[in-house]
Enzyme design. Structure first.
Site, PDB file in Angstrom:
ATOM      1  N   HIS A  73     142.170  62.308 -19.149  1.00  0.00           N
ATOM      2  CA  HIS A  73     140.871  62.989 -19.303  1.00  0.00           C
ATOM      3  C   HIS A  73     140.865  64.340 -18.569  1.00  0.00           C
ATOM      4  O   HIS A  73     139.845  64.743 -17.993  1.00  0.00           O
ATOM      5  CB  HIS A  73     139.718  62.125 -18.787  1.00  0.00           C
ATOM      6  CG  HIS A  73     139.525  60.847 -19.530  1.00  0.00           C
ATOM      7  ND1 HIS A  73     138.614  60.705 -20.553  1.00  0.00           N
ATOM      8  CD2 HIS A  73     140.136  59.639 -19.427  1.00  0.00           C
ATOM      9  CE1 HIS A  73     138.659  59.466 -21.029  1.00  0.00           C
ATOM     10  NE2 HIS A  73     139.592  58.802 -20.363  1.00  0.00           N
ATOM     11  N   ASN A 146     133.689  55.657 -23.112  1.00  0.00           N
ATOM     12  CA  ASN A 146     134.391  56.419 -24.143  1.00  0.00           C
ATOM     13  C   ASN A 146     133.551  56.450 -25.415  1.00  0.00           C
ATOM     14  O   ASN A 146     132.546  55.742 -25.520  1.00  0.00           O
ATOM     15  CB  ASN A 146     135.739  55.758 -24.470  1.00  0.00           C
ATOM     16  CG  ASN A 146     136.825  56.105 -23.459  1.00  0.00           C
ATOM     17  OD1 ASN A 146     136.729  57.097 -22.735  1.00  0.00           O
ATOM     18  ND2 ASN A 146     137.855  55.293 -23.424  1.00  0.00           N
ATOM     19  N   HIS A 337     133.491  56.899 -10.874  1.00  0.00           N
ATOM     20  CA  HIS A 337     134.126  55.675 -10.376  1.00  0.00           C
ATOM     21  C   HIS A 337     133.348  54.480 -10.923  1.00  0.00           C
ATOM     22  O   HIS A 337     132.140  54.368 -10.698  1.00  0.00           O
ATOM     23  CB  HIS A 337     134.073  55.710  -8.838  1.00  0.00           C
ATOM     24  CG  HIS A 337     134.749  54.552  -8.168  1.00  0.00           C
ATOM     25  ND1 HIS A 337     135.558  53.668  -8.841  1.00  0.00           N
ATOM     26  CD2 HIS A 337     134.731  54.153  -6.869  1.00  0.00           C
ATOM     27  CE1 HIS A 337     136.005  52.765  -7.977  1.00  0.00           C
ATOM     28  NE2 HIS A 337     135.522  53.029  -6.785  1.00  0.00           N
TER      29      HIS A 337
HETATM   30 FE1  HDD Z   1     139.738  55.684 -17.193  1.00  0.00          FE
HETATM   31  C1  HDD Z   1     139.301  58.827 -16.010  1.00  0.00           C
HETATM   32  C2  HDD Z   1     137.088  56.127 -19.367  1.00  0.00           C
HETATM   33  C3  HDD Z   1     140.379  52.642 -18.618  1.00  0.00           C
HETATM   34  C4  HDD Z   1     142.004  55.086 -14.806  1.00  0.00           C
HETATM   35  N1  HDD Z   1     138.461  57.193 -17.626  1.00  0.00           N
HETATM   36  C5  HDD Z   1     138.443  58.415 -17.016  1.00  0.00           C
HETATM   37  C6  HDD Z   1     137.398  59.208 -17.579  1.00  0.00           C
HETATM   38  C7  HDD Z   1     136.775  58.456 -18.525  1.00  0.00           C
HETATM   39  C8  HDD Z   1     137.437  57.172 -18.547  1.00  0.00           C
HETATM   40  C9  HDD Z   1     135.603  58.867 -19.390  1.00  0.00           C
HETATM   41  C10 HDD Z   1     137.079  60.644 -17.192  1.00  0.00           C
HETATM   42  C11 HDD Z   1     136.029  60.701 -16.127  1.00  0.00           C
HETATM   43  C12 HDD Z   1     135.713  62.141 -15.817  1.00  0.00           C
HETATM   44  O1  HDD Z   1     135.163  62.814 -16.708  1.00  0.00           O
HETATM   45  O2  HDD Z   1     136.025  62.558 -14.716  1.00  0.00           O
HETATM   46  N2  HDD Z   1     138.953  54.637 -18.749  1.00  0.00           N
HETATM   47  C13 HDD Z   1     137.803  54.945 -19.440  1.00  0.00           C
HETATM   48  C14 HDD Z   1     137.444  53.823 -20.258  1.00  0.00           C
HETATM   49  C15 HDD Z   1     138.373  52.848 -20.069  1.00  0.00           C
HETATM   50  C16 HDD Z   1     139.309  53.356 -19.095  1.00  0.00           C
HETATM   51  C17 HDD Z   1     136.221  53.769 -21.156  1.00  0.00           C
HETATM   52  C18 HDD Z   1     138.463  51.499 -20.654  1.00  0.00           C
HETATM   53  C19 HDD Z   1     137.449  50.800 -21.020  1.00  0.00           C
HETATM   54  N3  HDD Z   1     140.989  54.162 -16.804  1.00  0.00           N
HETATM   55  C20 HDD Z   1     141.092  52.983 -17.497  1.00  0.00           C
HETATM   56  C21 HDD Z   1     142.039  52.122 -16.828  1.00  0.00           C
HETATM   57  C22 HDD Z   1     142.492  52.806 -15.726  1.00  0.00           C
HETATM   58  C23 HDD Z   1     141.824  54.083 -15.744  1.00  0.00           C
HETATM   59  C24 HDD Z   1     142.406  50.722 -17.275  1.00  0.00           C
HETATM   60  C25 HDD Z   1     143.464  52.427 -14.645  1.00  0.00           C
HETATM   61  C26 HDD Z   1     143.931  51.267 -14.411  1.00  0.00           C
HETATM   62  N4  HDD Z   1     140.575  56.789 -15.722  1.00  0.00           N
HETATM   63  C27 HDD Z   1     141.464  56.317 -14.813  1.00  0.00           C
HETATM   64  C28 HDD Z   1     141.790  57.295 -13.722  1.00  0.00           C
HETATM   65  C29 HDD Z   1     140.915  58.519 -14.134  1.00  0.00           C
HETATM   66  C30 HDD Z   1     140.230  58.047 -15.390  1.00  0.00           C
HETATM   67  C31 HDD Z   1     143.227  57.542 -13.477  1.00  0.00           C
HETATM   68  C32 HDD Z   1     141.609  59.869 -14.262  1.00  0.00           C
HETATM   69  C33 HDD Z   1     140.713  60.848 -13.566  1.00  0.00           C
HETATM   70  C34 HDD Z   1     139.703  60.052 -12.916  1.00  0.00           C
HETATM   71  O3  HDD Z   1     139.912  58.734 -13.170  1.00  0.00           O
HETATM   72  O4  HDD Z   1     138.808  60.465 -12.217  1.00  0.00           O
HETATM   73  O5  HDD Z   1     141.424  56.774 -12.505  1.00  0.00           O
END
Ligand code: HDD
Length: 702
Positions: A73, A146, A337
């Site tokens: 993202h 999402n 978060h």
């Molecule tokens: Fe995630 C970012 C949505 C599964 C780990 N995720 C991130 C963002 C969105 C989502 C909208 C961007 C937030 C922003 O604008 O800063 N992610 C989802 C959805 C998931 C999902 C709807 C499943 C239902 N994500 C998911 C899993 C993991 C992560 C299973 C780790 C095990 N996601 C992250 C992250 C991020 C992230 C690495 C990258 C940047 C951040 O968090 O702030 O932690």
């Protein structure tokens, strides 16, 4: 914004906004600067001196400007706004921000793509993030969703594998922001649990027309908890008031070059214009006693609860009414978060959610440089923060006193603990028994039936687009066995789908279905059933040249603007063109600076000279042909109809002598005598339909 509560976040931010006009240039330690163009040197042609603190500070700061982009993202766009419930939800949740229709809660939303880097194009085929931070009186609540209601994997431990597979391949970092490559399809074809989500990805949902025209989903089953401690399972849905609409794939690819900031710009421009994006929040509620009444596990994030099984209940509306002042400070530094929750909203044991609750905090520590990221202005809650966490890089708070531990007596035991009655968060009590085990629950083992449900629910044109998307993506893979394996997987979803895809990618179609299609549908899944009753905020190109019928332009412009659309006059050159009636018509943009793909509809007014010039102009012809090809509303008046005739639009009847207004497959044409208001009304109707898929557009070369 209408209430003080909704303004609370902006009031918190106001004193932090540094405006250049507020005083002279200074260093970061406040010393005023009289020259920022020449470094201090020993003689006019001599070496730069170490003592030039201004030079050192300026360049050092610049050297450190970048922070790591989000691991997923990375590319996004944000906006502030507010949320207001329609009525109290006290029956289900004690969350303070859902207790009364009078309560307005400030929000910050960040929309994003997933796979691409910060500088990648907006209109790639990808999932879109829809993350909302509610600055509630009880602390921040983040709904990190999402635009698809399901996910690729069931357990968070697989997330690094999934992301490594979809990201550019590690040896050459190709391709950028694409799933159309071997490693993605290798992974998902070995991973049946991805099949449902991949169907969504291959559908037009993955190329939204606008962030303002896509749905959002919390994905997981969460839990509401009311004041009596009763839990209710809940799924969150955001529904755009403008309806859910998508681009077509060829158009999306062209836009990626013509305007890589297409979705970001669209959001920004709409808010600047005062066309504030609105989303309704709806919930699906399931009593805890009904946990096992479904033919899938409520904890499985690769499953939806069909809306026809548990209807959506609208609970409030969000309005986005303010662009950030500074992209980095706000949109880049905002930290979401999943574990930012407030009393009344709790988790379930969905293994994807459980893992996310670890990952989001962890990622902010590296991305934002330490444990004090919650103090950054955009992240700071409007609720009071008080605890014994101390120090760390970038600590902004000054904590007077001697104690930073609990229990203590030197500070009289402060800060004191809150009781649940005073708003303390209390985790929902759920009985959990089990042996320590690395094993997926059997109830998570069925992977195809909802992918079939999705496929069955599509309109014919949606199915065609899905097949074309699979063919495109798999056609980019180089390993034959990946293609074959994917077709095998698709055969579990639907035999006709598998056959159609196989035929396009040089793979032998499966001889017979792997299983029986259950035949069930969920009409809510089809974009064909999205509302088509408004042209609000649609961008419409009116093509003109010298000699245009000015009255037609004014009348069209007036009628379309009145209906909320955004018409623009485009000509072969900027400035103005001569009008047939005398005088001039102002030009909003030169045609070569824009492109047909950047508009929702195209119109050619009359005026013999104007229509004649445009009919000879390759760019103007291309504008109309391309709009036709992409299913958009097209209109021509009077002599403008000649341009359409010249293009030979296949299967389209155009108005002849004496005809009134003709609307054939979304192509509106009118002879000289027709009233412009009638043309505008017919044109508005065809634009509101979004796209016209029943055209013979494959024969058009645009
Ligand atoms: Fe995630 C970012 C949505 C599964 C780990 N995720 C991130 C963002 C969105 C989502 C909208 C961007 C937030 C922003 O604008 O800063 N992610 C989802 C959805 C998931 C999902 C709807 C499943 C239902 N994500 C998911 C899993 C993991 C992560 C299973 C780790 C095990 N996601 C992250 C992250 C991020 C992230 C690495 C990258 C940047 C951040 O968090 O702030 O932690």
């Amino acid at each position: 914004m209408s209430t003080d509560e909704a303004r609370a976040k902006q009031e918190q931010l106001d004193p932090l906004r540094d405006r250049p006009e507020d005083g002279p240039l200074t260093t970061n330690f406040g010393s005023r600067v009289d020259d920022t163009d020449n470094s201090l040197s020993a003689g006019e042609r001599g070496p730069t001196l170490m003592e030039d603190f201004h030079f050192r500070e300026k360049v050092t700061h610049f050297d450190h400007e970048r922070i790591p982009e989000r691991v997923v993202h990375a590319r996004g766009a944000g906006a502030y706004g507010y949320f207001r419930p329609y009525a109290s939800l006290a029956e289900y949740t004690k969350a303070d921000f859902l207790q009364s229709e009078d309560r307005e809660t400030p929000v910050f939303v960040r929309f994003s793509t997933v796979a691409g880097s910060r500088g990648s194009a907006d209109t790639v085929r990808d999932v879109r993030g829809f993350a909302t931070k509610f600055y509630t009186r009880e602390g921040n609540y983040d709904l990190v969703g999402n635009n698809f209601p399901v996910f690729f994997i069931q357990d968070a431990i697989k997330f690094p594998d999934f992301v490594h597979a979809v990201k550019p391949e590690p040896d050459n970092e190709i391709p950028q922001a694409q799933s159309a490559h071997d490693t993605f399809w290798d992974f998902v074809s070995l991973q049946p649990e991805s099949m449902h989500m991949v169907m969504w990805l291959m559908s037009d949902r993955s190329i939204p027309r606008s962030y303002r025209m896509m749905q959002g989903f919390g994905v997981h089953t969460f839990r509401f908890v009311n004041a009596e401690g009763r839990g209710t399972f809940v799924k969150f849905h955001w529904r755009p008031v403008l309806g859910t609409h998508s681009l077509v794939w060829e158009e999306a690819q062209t836009i990626a070059g013509k305007d890589p900031d297409y979705n970001r710009r669209d959001l920004w421009d709409a808010i600047e214009r005062g066309d504030y994006p609105e989303f309704e929040l709806a919930v699906q509620l399931v009593p805890e006693d009904d946990e096992f009444r479904f033919d899938f596990d409520l904890l499985d994030p690769t499953k939806i609860i069909p809306e026809e099984t548990v209807p959506l209940r609208p609970i409030g509306k969000m309005v986005l009414d303010r662009n950030p002042d500074n992209f980095f400070a706000e949109t880049e530094q905002v930290a979401f978060h999943t574990a930012h929750v407030v009393p009344g909203i709790d988790f379930t044991n969905d293994p994807l959610l459980q893992g996310r609750n670890f990952s989001y905090l962890d990622t902010q520590l590296i991305r934002l440089g330490g444990p004090n990221f919650e103090q950054l202005p955009v992240n700071r809650p409007v609720a009071q923060v008080r605890n014994n966490q101390r120090d760390g890089y970038g600590q902004h708070r000054i904590h007077p006193g001697k104690s930073s531990y609990a229990p203590n007596s030197v500070s009289g035991g402060c800060p004191v603990l809150a009781s649940p009655d005073a708003g303390a968060y209390v985790h929902h009590q759920e009985r959990v028994d089990g042996v320590k085990i690395r094993k997926r629950s059997e109830s998570f083992s069925e992977h195809y039936s909802q992918a079939t449900l999705f496929w069955n629910s599509m309109a014919d044109w949606e199915k065609e687009h899905i097949v074309a998307a699979y063919r495109f993506e798999l056609g980019k893979t180089t390993h034959r066995e990946i293609r074959e394996r994917t077709v095998e997987q698709l055969n579990h979803i639907d035999h006709t789908l598998a056959t159609a895809v196989a035929e396009g990618i040089g793979v032998r179609p499966p001889a017979e279905p792997a299983g029986r299609n259950h035949g069930r549908t969920s009409p809510a899944l089809s974009l064909a059933n999205s509302p088509t009753d408004s042209i609000a905020t649609r961008r419409i190109a009116i093509l003109v040249a010298d000699g245009v019928a000015k009255e037609q332009v004014s009348a069209l412009r007036g009628a379309l603007s009145e209906a909320g659309a955004v018409p623009e006059v485009l000509a072969p050159h900027d400035g103005e063109v001569r009008a047939a009636e005398g005088g001039t018509v102002g030009v909003d943009r030169a045609m070569n600076t824009m492109a047909s793909v950047l508009y929702d509809a195209v119109c050619v007014p009359g005026g013999a000279d104007s229509a004649g010039t445009l009919g000879e102009d390759g760019l103007a012809r291309h504008y109309v042909a391309e709009a036709f090809k992409h299913g958009k509303g097209v209109a021509a008046l009077g002599e403008g109809v000649g341009l359409l005739r010249g293009l030979g639009l296949p299967g389209i009847r155009l108005s002849g002598e004496g005809d009134g207004v003709v609307d054939d497959h979304g192509v509106v044409s009118s002879a000289d005598g027709a009233a412009v208001t009638d043309v505008a009304a017919a044109f508005a109707d065809v634009i509101a339909c979004h796209r016209h898929w029943d055209r013979d557009s494959d024969r058009i070369v645009a």
